[in-house]
Design a protein around this motif. Sequence first.
Motif, PDB file in Angstrom:
ATOM      1  N   ILE A  93       0.840  -1.201   0.000  1.00 22.58           N
ATOM      2  CA  ILE A  93       0.000   0.000   0.000  1.00 22.58           C
ATOM      3  C   ILE A  93       0.874   1.250   0.000  1.00 22.58           C
ATOM      4  O   ILE A  93       0.595   2.225  -0.706  1.00 22.58           O
ATOM      5  CB  ILE A  93      -0.951  -0.030   1.213  1.00 22.58           C
ATOM      6  N   CYS A  94       1.957   1.231   0.759  1.00 20.24           N
ATOM      7  CA  CYS A  94       2.845   2.395   0.812  1.00 20.24           C
ATOM      8  C   CYS A  94       3.569   2.618  -0.512  1.00 20.24           C
ATOM      9  O   CYS A  94       3.971   3.748  -0.822  1.00 20.24           O
ATOM     10  CB  CYS A  94       3.864   2.221   1.931  1.00 20.24           C
ATOM     11  N   ALA A  95       3.762   1.562  -1.296  1.00 24.27           N
ATOM     12  CA  ALA A  95       4.546   1.654  -2.531  1.00 24.27           C
ATOM     13  C   ALA A  95       3.802   2.360  -3.667  1.00 24.27           C
ATOM     14  O   ALA A  95       4.408   2.700  -4.685  1.00 24.27           O
ATOM     15  CB  ALA A  95       4.974   0.263  -2.980  1.00 24.27           C
ATOM     16  N   LYS A  96       2.499   2.587  -3.505  1.00 28.96           N
ATOM     17  CA  LYS A  96       1.737   3.239  -4.573  1.00 28.96           C
ATOM     18  C   LYS A  96       2.193   4.681  -4.770  1.00 28.96           C
ATOM     19  O   LYS A  96       2.540   5.367  -3.813  1.00 28.96           O
ATOM     20  CB  LYS A  96       0.239   3.194  -4.236  1.00 28.96           C
ATOM     21  N   ARG A  97       2.202   5.148  -6.009  1.00 27.18           N
ATOM     22  CA  ARG A  97       2.633   6.514  -6.312  1.00 27.18           C
ATOM     23  C   ARG A  97       1.584   7.522  -5.838  1.00 27.18           C
ATOM     24  O   ARG A  97       0.423   7.427  -6.202  1.00 27.18           O
ATOM     25  CB  ARG A  97       2.861   6.667  -7.822  1.00 27.18           C
ATOM     26  N   ARG A  98       2.045   8.487  -5.055  1.00 29.01           N
ATOM     27  CA  ARG A  98       1.105   9.483  -4.535  1.00 29.01           C
ATOM     28  C   ARG A  98       1.660  10.906  -4.612  1.00 29.01           C
ATOM     29  O   ARG A  98       0.995  11.842  -4.216  1.00 29.01           O
ATOM     30  CB  ARG A  98       0.749   9.153  -3.079  1.00 29.01           C
TER      31      ARG A  98
END
Length: 355
Positions: free
Chosen positions: A115-120
Amino acid sequence: MNSNPSPSNSSRFEGCTLTGALSVTTEVRDALSVIHGPAGCTHHNFSLLHATHLANDRLEVPRLLSTRLTENGIIFGGEDALEETVAQALSLSPAAVFVLSTCIVETIGDDVAAICAKRRGVPVIPVPTAGFLGGVFETGVTNALSSVASLAGPADEKTLSANLIGEKNLEYGVEENAAEIVRLLSRLGIAVNLRFVRGIETRDIGRLGSAAVNILREPALRPVGEDLERRLGTPYVDSFPAGLTGTCRFLEEVGRICGIDATAAVEEERAHQGEMLSRFDDIAGSRVCFQSPHPMLRGDPGAEGICTECAEALDLAVDPEGAAIPLPYPAPVGTAGLRRMLHRWRVLIREKRRG
């Protein structure tokens, strides 16, 4: 898992992994820390951090959010709750978000890293902090330091400066200890580049690789020191200085790493130590007895040697009938730390004389 709460199972008495990590991540002042777990984990740690800040005259409030997992999330998984809370965190415009797991999250198997690895557009950094498989407070500190350091890259060039790595942010003497390191480094003409992590902003982390040396708070942080040396090319000293000879040895080691002749600095410090010790001539010849601070506390392995060294310098006799002197934990930092310790000794010795 051994859950027997006995002294032999020491991890039961060494603090929560989550608390250790939060003592690091909450010191990045423009970041938010998201605790993925039940609301109680956040409430407990918020109260502890806030009370510690107030006790040290710091009025800022720890920036924490919780996914507030309930029975439903524990049974069916909490990843949706984490997604929603990360989105809430980002709506507050932080420079970075740190996501800390808890014991229950590791148990149910939520994929926090994915979840943290998603581009934001803003760094969302996972920090593994579940302690139920043996992690303790120090584990949380180590994991958090490594996670925060992932935001740093190699520097274009090194400067004649030092980073302080892994200060004990929850101890009352943290500012005094940092001031002592600054004083000692100044004898070598070295400035402090970054307190990693203490009262910094996300952009400051980019300077991490530009120092000539990293100074670890304690030897338990060697894995962090080795990781930073491997990734950023920065050698390290494995501990803040402790003891009379240890403080001079610290100057020699920092000087060696930085290519500086420390002879003059060591001579100046020895003279400073002699002047400091002369202020305690009134307790010379007294009898003292060194004791563990508490039977359930892990002692500092070097504390007795440091105390014995000071006792010899002041011509104190170590005697079972002498004034009871608790061994310090952690060990006092540098000459200034020894001065504060000897002030406490003086009080105890005078009380023994009156008694």
